[in-house]
Design a protein around this motif. Structure first.
Motif, PDB file in Angstrom:
ATOM      1  N   ASN A   1     -12.652  26.055   6.291  1.00 55.91           N
ATOM      2  CA  ASN A   1     -14.009  25.917   6.821  1.00 55.91           C
ATOM      3  C   ASN A   1     -15.014  26.618   5.911  1.00 55.91           C
ATOM      4  N   GLU A   2     -14.649  27.794   5.424  1.00 58.11           N
ATOM      5  CA  GLU A   2     -15.552  28.529   4.542  1.00 58.11           C
ATOM      6  C   GLU A   2     -15.710  27.821   3.205  1.00 58.11           C
ATOM      7  N   LEU A   3     -14.613  27.268   2.684  1.00 59.73           N
ATOM      8  CA  LEU A   3     -14.700  26.535   1.420  1.00 59.73           C
ATOM      9  C   LEU A   3     -15.532  25.263   1.579  1.00 59.73           C
ATOM     10  N   ASP A   4     -15.362  24.584   2.690  1.00 59.92           N
ATOM     11  CA  ASP A   4     -16.181  23.395   2.958  1.00 59.92           C
ATOM     12  C   ASP A   4     -17.649  23.770   3.067  1.00 59.92           C
ATOM     13  N   ARG A   5     -17.930  24.898   3.698  1.00 56.07           N
ATOM     14  CA  ARG A   5     -19.317  25.376   3.824  1.00 56.07           C
ATOM     15  C   ARG A   5     -19.909  25.664   2.449  1.00 56.07           C
ATOM     16  N   ILE A   6     -19.111  26.283   1.566  1.00 59.76           N
ATOM     17  CA  ILE A   6     -19.578  26.563   0.203  1.00 59.76           C
ATOM     18  C   ILE A   6     -19.908  25.265  -0.524  1.00 59.76           C
ATOM     19  N   LYS A   7     -19.059  24.266  -0.376  1.00 58.28           N
ATOM     20  CA  LYS A   7     -19.303  22.972  -1.022  1.00 58.28           C
ATOM     21  C   LYS A   7     -20.612  22.347  -0.525  1.00 58.28           C
ATOM     22  N   LYS A   8     -20.864  22.436   0.767  1.00 63.55           N
ATOM     23  CA  LYS A   8     -22.096  21.882   1.329  1.00 63.55           C
ATOM     24  C   LYS A   8     -23.318  22.640   0.812  1.00 63.55           C
ATOM     25  N   LEU A   9     -23.200  23.967   0.702  1.00 61.29           N
ATOM     26  CA  LEU A   9     -24.312  24.765   0.191  1.00 61.29           C
ATOM     27  C   LEU A   9     -24.604  24.429  -1.270  1.00 61.29           C
ATOM     28  N   VAL A  10     -23.560  24.237  -2.055  1.00 57.25           N
ATOM     29  CA  VAL A  10     -23.740  23.864  -3.466  1.00 57.25           C
ATOM     30  C   VAL A  10     -24.440  22.514  -3.565  1.00 57.25           C
ATOM     31  N   ALA A  11     -24.064  21.584  -2.716  1.00 59.36           N
ATOM     32  CA  ALA A  11     -24.710  20.267  -2.714  1.00 59.36           C
ATOM     33  C   ALA A  11     -26.195  20.394  -2.346  1.00 59.36           C
TER      34      ALA A  11
END
Length: 59
Positions: free
Chosen positions: A4-14
């Motif tokens: 979940n945290e890694l997915d959140r990081i990916k969304k923030l980068v996008a």
């Protein structure tokens, strides 16, 4: 939890990429609008740093 945290990081980068593209590709933007975008990018980067600290292995 880690995924979940890694997915959140990916969304923030996008989101950061979207905001940076807006800054670069706009022909004219008032300084106040540019400042808002820069502040938002800074906030997102700080959130990424916090999430990365949580996901790094301890040791």
């Amino acid at each position: 939890m880690l995924m979940n945290e890694l997915d959140r990081i990916k969304k923030l980068v996008a989101q950061i990429h979207t905001l940076e593209d807006k800054l670069v590709n706009t022909s004219f933007m008032p300084m106040s609008e540019q400042k808002k975008l820069h502040d938002e990018i800074k906030r997102l980067r700080e959130e990424i740093n916090l999430l990365e600290k949580r996901t790094r292995p301890k040791g």
